[in-house]
Design an enzyme around this catalytic site. Structure first.
Site, PDB file in Angstrom:
ATOM      1  N   TYR A 267      48.888  44.200  45.233  1.00 54.30           N
ATOM      2  CA  TYR A 267      48.172  44.216  44.388  1.00 54.30           C
ATOM      3  C   TYR A 267      46.525  44.535  44.701  1.00 54.30           C
ATOM      4  O   TYR A 267      45.778  45.270  44.453  1.00 54.30           O
ATOM      5  CB  TYR A 267      48.156  43.479  43.271  1.00 54.30           C
TER       6      TYR A 267
ATOM      7  N   SER B  52      40.090  45.125  39.630  1.00 54.19           N
ATOM      8  CA  SER B  52      40.511  43.825  39.424  1.00 54.19           C
ATOM      9  C   SER B  52      39.669  42.905  40.296  1.00 54.19           C
ATOM     10  O   SER B  52      39.287  43.399  41.464  1.00 54.19           O
ATOM     11  CB  SER B  52      42.115  43.560  39.662  1.00 54.19           C
TER      12      SER B  52
END
Length: 246
Positions: free
Chosen positions: A157, A144
């Site tokens: 995250y 990501s």
């Protein structure tokens, strides 16, 4: 006509929905036999139905990736049945809490790291011997932009994806002189449940679908893919090399 991934064995994690679901379908359509893992039995059964409609085949493995012994048993089972693994797509991941760091409980942080980092570490450990038995082992891990942007309010995250990138890059260097090719893939914003959770006010129709993204993951899994230790950015449709900070 022979399909490009005929006789290839592909393990896809987080295959019950989103990018994992779409990638498993796309790999199966290209001829691979899919080993599909996810926590959700119903989602895996839906995937199996879709794959069979396209004339493909799959083996469903309900598995929580925090079960490290379960990953080891899966590796042993794949060796016993196939003696190899041709493709590994490490897609499974969790978003975790969206909150300032000081408001996040330690358990919530550890839960994110367990799925996004530790589970992939165990997958690498247990699947590397099988991938090396392939004539052209290929591994792709979904990352990501949060990893390098250090996105606020999703620190577990972001930290987990940064750790995953470093882990995968190190593995790519360790295996650079073997036929195994190891790469990262950044899909960017995609029309998934995770994205909707993070950005509830966003119009999903403005985002590409998991199916569109999956079409760009499949080439990285093919025997004729030669790059390793690279980062494919879906938004810009470009393959990038990592650079040290200036």
């Amino acid at each position: 006509m022979t399909k490009p991934l005929a006789d290839r064995i592909a393990l896809v994690t987080g295959a019950s929905r989103g990018i994992g679901f779409a990638t498993a379908k796309a790999l199966a359509k290209a001829g691979a036999h899919i080993i599909a893992t996810a926590r959700t039995q119903g989602g895996l059964e839906e995937l199996d139905d879709e794959i069979r409609k396209d004339g493909g085949s799959a083996t469903l493995v309900p598995l929580n990736l925090t079960d490290s012994d379960g990953i080891a048993r899966l590796g042993a089972g794949l060796y016993e049945r196939y003696g190899k693994l041709d493709i590994l797509v490490g897609n499974a991941g969790v978003l975790g809490p969206s909150s300032p760091i000081g408001h996040i409980e330690l358990k919530a942080f550890n839960d994110v790291m367990a799925v996004n980092v530790s589970a992939n570490f165990q997958l690498i450990r247990c699947m590397e011997p099988l991938l090396k038995q392939s004539d052209a082992g290929r591994a792709v891990f979904i990352t990501s932009g949060a990893a390098n942007k250090a996105t606020a309010y999703v620190s577990p995250y972001a930290a987990s994806k940064a750790a995953l990138e470093t882990l995968v890059r190190a593995w790519a260097q360790e295996t650079a002189n073997t036929p195994l090719r190891v790469n990262l893939f950044n899909p960017g914003p995609v029309r998934t449940r995770m994205r909707a959770t993070l950005m509830p006010g966003e119009d999903p129709e403005t985002l590409d679908t998991p199916e569109q993204v999956a079409e760009f993951i499949v080439p990285l899994c093919a025997p004729d893919w030669t790059e390793t230790g690279k980062f494919y950015d879906y938004k810009t449709r470009s393959l990038m090399s990592f650079r040290s900070p200036a």
